[in-house]
Scaffold this active site. Structure first.
Site, PDB file in Angstrom:
ATOM      1  N   TYR A  29       0.838  -1.200   0.000  1.00  0.00           N
ATOM      2  CA  TYR A  29       0.000   0.000   0.000  1.00  0.00           C
ATOM      3  C   TYR A  29       0.874   1.252   0.000  1.00  0.00           C
ATOM      4  CZ  TYR A  29      -3.238   3.531   1.792  1.00  0.00           C
ATOM      5  OH  TYR A  29      -3.981   4.680   1.976  1.00  0.00           O
ATOM      6  N   GLU A  51     -11.486   5.814   5.396  1.00  0.00           N
ATOM      7  CA  GLU A  51     -10.845   6.606   6.450  1.00  0.00           C
ATOM      8  C   GLU A  51     -11.806   6.797   7.624  1.00  0.00           C
ATOM      9  OE1 GLU A  51      -7.806   7.289   6.700  1.00  0.00           O
ATOM     10  OE2 GLU A  51      -7.013   7.078   4.667  1.00  0.00           O
ATOM     11  N   TRP A  59      -5.029   1.211  10.596  1.00  0.00           N
ATOM     12  CA  TRP A  59      -5.300   1.204   9.169  1.00  0.00           C
ATOM     13  C   TRP A  59      -5.145  -0.191   8.591  1.00  0.00           C
ATOM     14  CZ3 TRP A  59      -7.887   3.145   5.504  1.00  0.00           C
ATOM     15  CH2 TRP A  59      -7.551   2.928   4.162  1.00  0.00           C
TER      16      TRP A  59
END
Length: 203
Positions: A29, A51, A59
């Protein structure tokens, strides 16, 4: 403390932001998505949604669940999500593949409707969000120099809330700005940092 927050050189000899130098999924990522310019209504709606789901969580948790999120939320097509009703909310609350938080699920549906509502103002999501992108700045020396919010993310959050969006506080907006390349917070020494050469083949 500062040394931990500076770029980390991995076994492949490539310097990366410390958060992107460990777990393989995070590394992928970091290398291929985070901080790269992202455009398009649906893609940006997905990032706003993820988000918001990440708020209060790692995350990595959201990243691992992203395929399930995409399946559950119709590929983050705002037209489809805007039609979700109570039965869909119940379905999502029973879906162990995603983060089962009622407030965040309902916010995502409301945000899809807000995305469609922008047209009534003669606006579109891409132009609105990117209007808050600041001028480029030098790479931060370490993550200690990376803010959690900025005046731009605060202004973005205010503008989105005024248009009916939820779970879009200044911190969430800034994280989205980082993820979509509106700001570049790759630290100095990371191969992706401003002014750094690209990584060698295979990195």
């Amino acid at each position: 403390m500062t040394a931990v927050l500076t770029a980390v050189v991995g076994a492949d000899g490539v310097g990366r932001c410390p958060w992107g130098a460990g777990d393989g999924l995070l590394t992928e990522y970091h290398d291929s998505e985070w901080g790269r310019e992202l455009r398009g209504r649906d893609a940006l709606f997905e990032r706003i949604s993820l988000e918001a789901f990440q708020s209060g969580l790692s995350w990595l948790v959201v990243l691992r669940k992203r395929p399930a999120f995409r399946a559950a939320f119709a590929g983050f097509d705002p037209e489809a999500v805007a039609r979700f009703g109570d039965d869909d909310v119940a379905r999502l609350l029973a879906d162990a593949g995603i983060v089962r938080n009622r407030a965040k699920i309902e916010a995502t549906v409301a945000n899809a409707r807000a995305v469609l509502g922008l047209a009534e103002r003669g606006e579109d999501l891409d132009t609105l969000l990117w209007s808050f992108a600041p001028a480029p700045r030098p790479a931060p020396a370490s993550f200690a120099d990376v803010p959690a919010t900025t005046s731009e993310s605060t202004a973005m959050a205010k503008a989105l809330r005024a248009r009916g969006f939820r779970f879009v506080g200044p911190t969430t907006c800034y994280a989205m700005m980082q993820a979509t390349g509106m700001v570049d917070d790759h630290v100095a020494g990371c191969f992706r940092a401003a002014g750094s050469p690209e990584a060698p083949d295979g990195a």
